[in-house]
Structure formats: C-alpha cells, structure tokens
Design a protein around this motif. Structure first.
Motif, PDB file in Angstrom:
ATOM      1  N   LEU A 162       0.494   0.331  -0.744  1.00 17.65           N
ATOM      2  CA  LEU A 162       0.922   1.448  -1.583  1.00 17.65           C
ATOM      3  C   LEU A 162       2.385   1.761  -1.271  1.00 17.65           C
ATOM      4  O   LEU A 162       2.734   1.961  -0.112  1.00 17.65           O
ATOM      5  N   PHE A 163       3.214   1.775  -2.295  1.00 24.69           N
ATOM      6  CA  PHE A 163       4.647   2.061  -2.092  1.00 24.69           C
ATOM      7  C   PHE A 163       4.998   3.367  -2.796  1.00 24.69           C
ATOM      8  O   PHE A 163       4.780   3.485  -3.999  1.00 24.69           O
ATOM      9  N   ASP A 164       5.572   4.334  -2.066  1.00 19.98           N
ATOM     10  CA  ASP A 164       6.027   5.567  -2.719  1.00 19.98           C
ATOM     11  C   ASP A 164       7.550   5.603  -2.773  1.00 19.98           C
ATOM     12  O   ASP A 164       8.202   5.951  -1.801  1.00 19.98           O
ATOM     13  N   GLU A 165       8.098   5.247  -3.898  1.00 19.53           N
ATOM     14  CA  GLU A 165       9.552   5.195  -4.099  1.00 19.53           C
ATOM     15  C   GLU A 165      10.291   4.580  -2.905  1.00 19.53           C
ATOM     16  O   GLU A 165      11.107   5.237  -2.276  1.00 19.53           O
ATOM     17  N   PRO A 166      10.003   3.319  -2.618  1.00 16.92           N
ATOM     18  CA  PRO A 166      10.540   2.699  -1.397  1.00 16.92           C
ATOM     19  C   PRO A 166      12.051   2.542  -1.396  1.00 16.92           C
ATOM     20  O   PRO A 166      12.626   2.331  -0.338  1.00 16.92           O
ATOM     21  N   THR A 167      12.686   2.644  -2.582  1.00 14.16           N
ATOM     22  CA  THR A 167      14.132   2.401  -2.581  1.00 14.16           C
ATOM     23  C   THR A 167      14.949   3.641  -2.901  1.00 14.16           C
ATOM     24  O   THR A 167      16.169   3.580  -2.926  1.00 14.16           O
ATOM     25  N   SER A 168      14.283   4.774  -3.110  1.00 12.13           N
ATOM     26  CA  SER A 168      15.095   5.883  -3.624  1.00 12.13           C
ATOM     27  C   SER A 168      15.879   6.602  -2.533  1.00 12.13           C
ATOM     28  O   SER A 168      16.726   7.431  -2.837  1.00 12.13           O
ATOM     29  N   ALA A 169      15.635   6.273  -1.244  1.00  9.52           N
ATOM     30  CA  ALA A 169      16.498   6.839  -0.199  1.00  9.52           C
ATOM     31  C   ALA A 169      17.637   5.886   0.147  1.00  9.52           C
ATOM     32  O   ALA A 169      18.377   6.129   1.091  1.00  9.52           O
ATOM     33  N   LEU A 170      17.763   4.797  -0.625  1.00 11.25           N
ATOM     34  CA  LEU A 170      18.739   3.761  -0.262  1.00 11.25           C
ATOM     35  C   LEU A 170      19.947   3.762  -1.194  1.00 11.25           C
ATOM     36  O   LEU A 170      19.840   4.094  -2.367  1.00 11.25           O
ATOM     37  N   ASP A 171      21.092   3.361  -0.631  1.00 14.13           N
ATOM     38  CA  ASP A 171      22.270   3.145  -1.469  1.00 14.13           C
ATOM     39  C   ASP A 171      21.976   1.987  -2.415  1.00 14.13           C
ATOM     40  O   ASP A 171      21.214   1.085  -2.080  1.00 14.13           O
ATOM     41  N   GLY A 189       0.998 -12.898  -4.444  1.00 13.06           N
ATOM     42  CA  GLY A 189      -0.377 -12.486  -4.703  1.00 13.06           C
ATOM     43  C   GLY A 189      -0.839 -11.280  -3.921  1.00 13.06           C
ATOM     44  O   GLY A 189      -2.044 -11.043  -3.783  1.00 13.06           O
ATOM     45  N   MET A 190       0.094 -10.502  -3.389  1.00 15.00           N
ATOM     46  CA  MET A 190      -0.272  -9.262  -2.711  1.00 15.00           C
ATOM     47  C   MET A 190      -0.773  -8.261  -3.759  1.00 15.00           C
ATOM     48  O   MET A 190      -0.283  -8.251  -4.884  1.00 15.00           O
ATOM     49  N   THR A 191      -1.724  -7.436  -3.382  1.00 17.33           N
ATOM     50  CA  THR A 191      -2.205  -6.398  -4.286  1.00 17.33           C
ATOM     51  C   THR A 191      -1.422  -5.121  -4.008  1.00 17.33           C
ATOM     52  O   THR A 191      -1.411  -4.653  -2.875  1.00 17.33           O
ATOM     53  N   MET A 192      -0.747  -4.566  -5.009  1.00 20.23           N
ATOM     54  CA  MET A 192       0.162  -3.459  -4.732  1.00 20.23           C
ATOM     55  C   MET A 192       0.138  -2.385  -5.818  1.00 20.23           C
ATOM     56  O   MET A 192       0.029  -2.680  -7.000  1.00 20.23           O
ATOM     57  N   VAL A 193       0.277  -1.133  -5.367  1.00 17.08           N
ATOM     58  CA  VAL A 193       0.555  -0.030  -6.282  1.00 17.08           C
ATOM     59  C   VAL A 193       1.936   0.488  -5.914  1.00 17.08           C
ATOM     60  O   VAL A 193       2.177   0.833  -4.759  1.00 17.08           O
ATOM     61  N   VAL A 194       2.846   0.515  -6.871  1.00 12.35           N
ATOM     62  CA  VAL A 194       4.225   0.858  -6.560  1.00 12.35           C
ATOM     63  C   VAL A 194       4.704   2.009  -7.431  1.00 12.35           C
ATOM     64  O   VAL A 194       4.683   1.913  -8.660  1.00 12.35           O
ATOM     65  N   VAL A 195       5.115   3.104  -6.778  1.00 14.15           N
ATOM     66  CA  VAL A 195       5.808   4.162  -7.508  1.00 14.15           C
ATOM     67  C   VAL A 195       7.290   3.861  -7.392  1.00 14.15           C
ATOM     68  O   VAL A 195       7.808   3.725  -6.285  1.00 14.15           O
ATOM     69  N   THR A 196       7.967   3.698  -8.501  1.00 14.68           N
ATOM     70  CA  THR A 196       9.397   3.377  -8.416  1.00 14.68           C
ATOM     71  C   THR A 196      10.107   3.704  -9.717  1.00 14.68           C
ATOM     72  O   THR A 196       9.486   3.802 -10.779  1.00 14.68           O
ATOM     73  N   HIS A 197      11.408   3.871  -9.611  1.00 10.62           N
ATOM     74  CA  HIS A 197      12.236   4.009 -10.807  1.00 10.62           C
ATOM     75  C   HIS A 197      13.014   2.720 -11.077  1.00 10.62           C
ATOM     76  O   HIS A 197      13.849   2.674 -11.968  1.00 10.62           O
ATOM     77  N   GLU A 198      12.746   1.675 -10.254  1.00  9.56           N
ATOM     78  CA  GLU A 198      13.436   0.396 -10.428  1.00  9.56           C
ATOM     79  C   GLU A 198      12.798  -0.362 -11.583  1.00  9.56           C
ATOM     80  O   GLU A 198      11.824  -1.093 -11.413  1.00  9.56           O
ATOM     81  N   MET A 199      13.361  -0.200 -12.785  1.00  7.45           N
ATOM     82  CA  MET A 199      12.718  -0.788 -13.952  1.00  7.45           C
ATOM     83  C   MET A 199      12.815  -2.308 -13.958  1.00  7.45           C
ATOM     84  O   MET A 199      11.961  -2.987 -14.527  1.00  7.45           O
ATOM     85  N   SER A 200      13.840  -2.832 -13.272  1.00  8.92           N
ATOM     86  CA  SER A 200      13.944  -4.287 -13.210  1.00  8.92           C
ATOM     87  C   SER A 200      12.729  -4.841 -12.468  1.00  8.92           C
ATOM     88  O   SER A 200      12.137  -5.845 -12.871  1.00  8.92           O
ATOM     89  N   PHE A 201      12.345  -4.149 -11.403  1.00  5.43           N
ATOM     90  CA  PHE A 201      11.162  -4.583 -10.655  1.00  5.43           C
ATOM     91  C   PHE A 201       9.910  -4.475 -11.528  1.00  5.43           C
ATOM     92  O   PHE A 201       9.091  -5.392 -11.590  1.00  5.43           O
ATOM     93  N   ALA A 202       9.791  -3.341 -12.217  1.00  8.05           N
ATOM     94  CA  ALA A 202       8.612  -3.120 -13.048  1.00  8.05           C
ATOM     95  C   ALA A 202       8.495  -4.222 -14.108  1.00  8.05           C
ATOM     96  O   ALA A 202       7.440  -4.812 -14.318  1.00  8.05           O
ATOM     97  N   ARG A 203       9.624  -4.513 -14.759  1.00  4.89           N
ATOM     98  CA  ARG A 203       9.649  -5.493 -15.834  1.00  4.89           C
ATOM     99  C   ARG A 203       9.229  -6.869 -15.307  1.00  4.89           C
ATOM    100  O   ARG A 203       8.453  -7.578 -15.918  1.00  4.89           O
ATOM    101  N   GLN A 204       9.747  -7.192 -14.123  1.00  4.15           N
ATOM    102  CA  GLN A 204       9.568  -8.538 -13.603  1.00  4.15           C
ATOM    103  C   GLN A 204       8.246  -8.744 -12.892  1.00  4.15           C
ATOM    104  O   GLN A 204       7.605  -9.774 -13.048  1.00  4.15           O
ATOM    105  N   ALA A 205       7.865  -7.751 -12.062  1.00  6.10           N
ATOM    106  CA  ALA A 205       6.771  -8.018 -11.126  1.00  6.10           C
ATOM    107  C   ALA A 205       5.454  -7.358 -11.518  1.00  6.10           C
ATOM    108  O   ALA A 205       4.406  -7.754 -11.026  1.00  6.10           O
ATOM    109  N   ALA A 206       5.521  -6.344 -12.379  1.00  7.45           N
ATOM    110  CA  ALA A 206       4.289  -5.600 -12.638  1.00  7.45           C
ATOM    111  C   ALA A 206       3.363  -6.352 -13.575  1.00  7.45           C
ATOM    112  O   ALA A 206       3.804  -6.972 -14.541  1.00  7.45           O
ATOM    113  N   ASP A 207       2.069  -6.310 -13.258  1.00  7.41           N
ATOM    114  CA  ASP A 207       1.089  -6.792 -14.219  1.00  7.41           C
ATOM    115  C   ASP A 207       0.833  -5.708 -15.249  1.00  7.41           C
ATOM    116  O   ASP A 207       0.512  -5.975 -16.391  1.00  7.41           O
ATOM    117  N   GLU A 208       0.955  -4.480 -14.781  1.00  8.97           N
ATOM    118  CA  GLU A 208       0.691  -3.374 -15.672  1.00  8.97           C
ATOM    119  C   GLU A 208       1.546  -2.184 -15.245  1.00  8.97           C
ATOM    120  O   GLU A 208       1.807  -1.996 -14.061  1.00  8.97           O
TER     121      GLU A 208
END
Ligand SMILES: Nc1ncnc2c1ncn2[C@@H]1O[C@H](COP(=O)(O)OP(=O)(O)OP(=O)(O)O)[C@@H](O)[C@H]1O
Ligand SMILES: [Mg+2]
Lengths: 246, 222, 222
Positions: A162-171, A189-208
């Motif tokens: 489970l990731f809760d905005e893992p990059t929002s404290a970063l430059d 093939g890791m199973t993950m739930v990711v809260v993020t505003h990184e849309m590039s990640f969402a577009r590329q890596a998300a199944d849903e």
C-alpha cells in the motif's frame, strides 16, 4: 467474496466525530494487479488506505487478505503481510539502512539473521541502493529514503503493498527515481494499491484507476478509458486540473 | 601536627565517606531510573483515566516542589516512627523517590521527541505495541535522554552531600568529623572535599559523554 | 489528619516567620547571581582568552561541587583567613556564587542561539557592538532563557534550605527548632514541606506568567 482476490475491501465506513469520511467503499485486487487511487484532497484516500491495515480502525465493513479477514485480534500478523509506504518515509532513524530492512524480518517474522541480511541486500539491490547499506537515514536524500522504505516493505514478502502518496514529499527531480522503482515492481507482478498524483505512473503502470470523491468511489476503470473518455463529469474535471498543475 | 599530616592521616576516612556517597548515589539513581521509567511509561502508554494519571502528576509536583532536606527529614522521622530505618536507608528512599520524579520527566520528553511516525511505521510492519516501544521508540528516546540524564546525575552527586543533615556519614560529614576533632585548617579540608566531589562529577560526566558518543547516530546530534 | 491540622494551628504561625527570611535570602541571591551570571556569560562569549578561562574555571568549579560544601567553605573556612561573615551574609554569598555559575551557562546557551545575522544587521545599521548587544541580542536572549532560568530560580529557592546548616533562621531551621521542642519532627517537617510547596508553585506560576507576557512570535516558542 471472489476466490481469486488477494485483497478484498467490502463496504468500509469511517467517520471522525460525525464527519463521514468513507461512506461505504468496496474494491478488490487480484494477484499482480496495480490499482491507483485518485481523488481530490480530503476525499478519504489516506483514510481508506489506513483502514485496510487498521492504522485507522474502520467503523464498518470487512477486509480480507488472501481469504483471511483482517481483525483487531490478528492485526499484527495481517500487517506483516501488507507493506505500507508512507508519504514521509518514516525510516527508523536510529538504525542503519540495512537494519531498517532487517529488523522486522527478524523481530516480527522470526527470520534467521543471516537469511534476513541476505534478503535485505537483495531488496536494497532491487531499489538500487546496495551501496547505502551502512548509511543512516539522515544521511540519505528523500528519494533514497523512500526507496529504502520500499525495500523495507518488500523484505517482509508482503501479499500486497500500500502506497500513500510516496512521492509528494519529494522534490520533482527525486520523484522520478521512486516512480521508476514502483513501475518496475508493477511490471514484476507485485500487487499494489497506490495513492498518487503522478499521472504518468497511473497511465503506465495501473491496471485500473479508482476515482474517489467525498467518501465514495465515483468511477473505476482501466487508464485508457479513464483518461480519454471518462463518463463522469467530476472525474474529467479532476483529471483536467491534475493535468494542468501536477 | 599541621593540617597536611591530619589530612594524610584522615584521608582514608574521607575516602570511606566518598564510598558511602557513591553507594548512595548509585542506589538512588537505580531507584529513580526504574520508578521514573515506570511512571513515564504509564503516563504515555497507560490508561488515560484520571484515577491513574492524577496521582502521578501529584507525585511529581510534590517531589519536585519540596527541598530535599525537608524530604530527608520527613522520610527519616516519618519512617523511623513506625519502623527502625537507618539514616542511610531513609536517604536512599527519599532521594530515590525524588529522583524518580525528575527522571520520569526526562524520559517523558525523550519519548515525546520521537516522531509519531516511527511508532506508526513499526506497527504498520506488524510489530506489537510493546515490540515497537522496545525496538524502535526506546532506543531513540534513550539517545534523546542521555544528555539531560547526565545533568540529573551531576545534580544528584552534589545532593548526596545533603544526606549529611540526617546523619549519614558520607563525605561531607566525614570532613566535619575531621575538622571538629583536630581544630585544623577548615579551609584545606573543605577544599580537598570539594576536589573529591569535583573529580567524581567529572569522571561520571566523561563516562556518560563517552556513552553518548558511542551511541551517536547521524540525525540525533543536537 | 486531625492531628496534622491541630499541629498546624499551633505551630504554623511560628513556621511562617521563616518565610520572609527564606524569600529575602532567595531574592537577594538570585538577583546578584543574575548580574554576576551576565558578566560571566559575557566573559565566556565575548571576552579575551584570559577572561574566557577565568569564567570557564569559575563555572566548572561551582557547578562541579555541592552547595553545602561551598557554604561551609565560606562560613566556616574563610574565617581562618580572617574573613568573617554572619550566617545570613555567608548564605547569600554562597547561593549567589552558585546560582551565577548556572545562570551564566543558561545565558550563554541562549546568547549562542540568537542567529548571527541579528548582530550583523544591527552593526550594519550603525549600532556599536555594545548597542547591538544591549538592544538586539539581550532582548532576544533573555526571552529565550526564561524557561530554563525559571527552573534554576526554583532550584535555588529550594536550596535556600541549606542555609539551615550554618544557622540561618529560615523555614527549615525554625522547623528543626520546633521539632526539638515538640519532639514531633515528622509533623513539623510535613508542614514545612507544605510551605515550600506553596512557595515553589506560586513562583512557578508567576514565572510562567512572565514567560507568556514577554512572548514574541518567532523568538520564543510557547
Ligand atoms: N485523525 C483524524 N481525525 C479527524 N479527522 C480526520 C482524521 N484524519 C483525516 N480526517 C479527515 O478526514 C477527511 C479525509 O482525510 P484523508 O487524509 O483520508 O484525505 P485524502 O484523500 O488522503 O487527502 P489528501 O489528498 O490531502 O492526502 C479529511 O476531511 C480530514 O480532515
Ligand atoms: Mg492523504
């Protein structure tokens, strides 16, 4: 409950002093799936994530991990099977990087020290930080700290991360290195739930992608459809704002 | 006989007094540590009920607000009324209980200076609350506590001299015996006594600094 | 409990006669200690090597040895050099000298915590070094030091009870005297404890008030 779900969240509700933050949320995750949770600030994303491993205890609803219900009585054992990556890393500041990745393997899972050490080195290599094993958290950049915290979670061999905005404290320049690690995990093939505003990640890596607002899931679907022809006005508006500012 | 011969002859008595002071110091610090840690843990992690918390606050207030001389008298006369206690025993008890009131506060602020995220991350990894306190919070709190604890150590060394008032034959009282028995140069005797305290204090402090350096971790230096 | 109250009704008036003595001892000593502490701090931070070493040695010496020994040294020791003080004066001197050492250390800490840029800015707008210290450094440093200074002041208030050992007729001494007349040392020291507790709590709240009154956002953190 569908039998092939790793994580099954059913009708979770949570209120803080009368303020209903989660109004009945349900979703499921198959093995190897990555779901990205998006939504405006205050919509309850963090609360949902924290309810899954009972860092916040939900008022109602059920959560199953690989068929076992997450309960107050078995919570420590269940948490050991769910990795959690915090926005502000929370590395154990008195321990070296190596010990950060080892300690819960040894103390929680009862792994032998030698085996834990080996595993720790493997996970550190996976996130590209083999050379930092002896450093202390305060000696690392934010991006490096976040990668260590991912390695720390991976070393427990979790069923789900489970990731809760893992990059929002970063430059911005450090965000990339963390996103790349997450993309690689998704691809492996890791199973993950990711809260993020990184849309590039969402577009590329998300199944849903799951769009949340005001304690409800408004819409969910594969990134292609969500980004291009979302049926919901709210989702489109939110994605437009993100596209402009994020 | 001049004062130097007296000092030479009686120096073993001073050392004996120093020994008593050190034993008193060790005993009161141990009591203060164990009890102080207990109080701190109950205050931070125990039941929030006022029935539990209020007496602890009162305990700290009283022991921190009353001079140690008064406490020594209260314990000495109070206990010896019902039970035959030595002056030394009364001193250990009064000073140990008082040190607990100071040490609990040192520990409390040390625990509180560990960010909440540390506990949260430990719990999220599957540690129980007790494991998280033991492996994650405590080691960090100890590093925050060691500086203030060194100060407490220093002031307790000096306060052992006050056990003199209820007749504990520690360093200061030995000095008094020497002075009254010889009519010697009081100035020199007290200078020597002061020097002994000074050396004891310095030695203790250097050991604790050495420990602090040994435990030093980047991100914890103040 | 009843016995305690009856004892209080009978003896409290006499015990309270010690309060003005205790308080004047304390006020005079910490006030003198305040100014001596500022001088010592100045010598340590801005002084040349000579002043630096003198003040450092002074602070180390007085912080490294017990107040009781210091008081004995002044009251019982110095007369051998022909320097004689009455008990009250000797106690004032001892507490002043002791307190100055601690106050100097706290002042130094807070002076060093005022950002360098403040003085640079003051000098660059034309102030002399003295003016910069007086109008820029001191107002900030003194505000920052209030919490520690309050602690120190309360410690010294409790330390005035040590003056009893050289015969100053303050609260503790009167209590001991009543004790030997009534042979109920326990009761009388309980009452003395109550008086000290009221004094220290009152002083603590007054100093807390001072801290809030002088609060400036960004300079102190309350
Ligand atoms: N411990 C708490 N006590 C009271 N209210 C809380 C608590 N935690 C969260 N809330 C409230 O719950 C709502 C949802 O918060 P949450 O942190 O889950 O939102 P979020 O979607 O993660 O927002 P963000 O994008 O800003 O992180 C907010 O209104 C917040 O103020
Ligand atoms: Mg959030």
């Amino acid at each position: 409950m569908a039998d092939d779900l790793i994580l099954d969240v059913q009708d979770v509700k949570k209120a803080y002093d009368g303020l209903e933050v989660l109004k009945g949320i349900g979703f499921g995750l198959r093995k190897g799936e990555t779901k990205v949770l998006i939504g405006p600030s205050g919509s309850g994303k963090s609360t949902l994530l924290r309810c899954i491993n009972h860092l916040t205890v939900p008022d109602a609803g059920r959560i199953y991990l690989n068929g076992d219900e997450v309960l107050d009585t078995n919570i420590d054992a269940m948490r050991a099977r769910m990795g959690f990556v915090f926005q502000d890393f929370n590395l154990f500041s008195h321990l070296t990087v190596l010990d950060n990745v080892r300690i819960c393997q040894i103390k929680v899972n009862g792994t032998e020290k030698a085996a834990a050490t080996q595993r720790a080195h493997r996970e550190l290599e996976r996130v590209g930080l083999s050379d930092k094993a002896d450093a202390y958290p305060a000696e690392l950049s934010g991006g490096q700290q976040q990668r260590v915290s991912i390695a720390r979670a991976l070393a427990m061999d979790p069923d789900v991360l489970l990731f809760d905005e893992p990059t929002s404290a970063l430059d911005p320049e450090l965000t990339g290195e963390v996103v790349r690690v997450m993309q690689q995990l998704a691809a492996e093939g890791m199973t993950m739930v990711v809260v993020t505003h990184e849309m590039s990640f969402a577009r590329q890596a998300a199944d849903e992608i799951i769009f949340m607002e005001d304690g409800h899931i408004i819409e969910q679907g594969p990134p292609e459809t969500m980004f291009t022809d979302s049926t919901h006005e709210r989702t489109r508006a939110f994605l437009n704002v993100i596209a402009e500012h994020g | 006989m001049d004062i130097y011969d007296v000092l030479l002859r009686d120096f073993p008595f001073l050392l004996k007094g120093l020994g008593v002071a050190i034993v008193l110091l060790a005993a009161l610090l141990v009591i203060g540590f164990v009890l102080g840690m207990g109080i701190c843990l109950v205050q931070l992690y125990g039941p929030r009920s006022r029935l539990v918390q209020w007496p602890l606050v009162l305990y700290e207030r009283i022991f921190r607000g009353v001079p140690i001389i008064i406490m020594l008298f209260i314990f000495f006369y109070g206990i010896s009324g019902v039970w035959d206690i030595s002056a030394f025993g009364a001193a250990v008890l009064a000073m140990g209980l008082r040190s607990a009131a100071y040490q609990s506060q040192i520990f409390r602020s040390a625990f509180q200076s560990v960010p909440a995220g540390q506990m949260m991350a430990a719990r999220a990894m599957g540690m129980s609350k007790i494991m998280a306190i033991r492996h994650i919070v405590f080691p960090q709190a100890a590093r925050h506590a060691i500086g203030p604890w060194t100060n407490e150590f220093s002031s307790e060394i000096k306060e052992t001299s006050l056990a003199y008032v209820i007749g504990v034959v520690e360093l200061t009282r030995q000095a008094h015996y020497i002075i009254t028995s010889t009519q010697g140069n009081v100035l020199t005797v007290f200078a020597v006594v002061a020097l002994l305290y000074f050396i004891l204090n310095r030695t203790g402090n250097s050991l604790l600094y050495a420990l602090e350096r040994k435990l030093a971790v980047p991100g914890f230096e103040k | 409990m009843r016995e305690f109250i009856e004892f209080g009704i009978e003896w409290l008036p006499e015990l309270l006669m010690g309060v003005p003595v205790t308080l004047s001892l304390w006020v005079i000593a910490i006030t003198l200690g305040f100014f001596l502490g500022l001088v010592l701090c100045w010598a340590r931070v801005y002084g040349n090597l000579f002043f630096y070493w003198i003040s450092t040695a002074y602070v180390e010496l007085f912080r490294g040895t017990p107040m009781l020994v210091q008081m004995f040294f002044i009251y019982l020791g110095l007369p051998h050099l022909g320097i004689v003080f009455d008990a009250f004066t000797a106690a004032v001197i001892a507490i002043t000298l002791n307190s100055a050492a601690y106050q100097a250390e706290y002042f130094r800490g807070s002076v060093l915590s005022v950002p360098k840029g403040q003085l640079v800015a003051a000098r660059s707008c034309g102030m002399t070094q003295w003016q910069a210290i007086r109008y820029i450094m001191l107002p900030q440093a003194l505000r920052r030091v209030i919490p520690q200074w309050s602690n120190e002041a309360i410690i010294e208030l409790k330390f005035t009870s040590i003056a009893y050992t050289i015969g100053v007729v303050e609260i503790t001494s009167i209590a001991s005297d009543i004790g030997s007349r009534t042979l109920d040392f326990f009761m009388v020291f309980l009452w003395a404890g109550v008086i000290y507790l009221v004094l220290t709590s009152t002083v603590a709240s007054l100093l807390g008030l001072l801290e809030r009154r002088t609060y400036v956002p960004g300079v102190t953190n309350v």
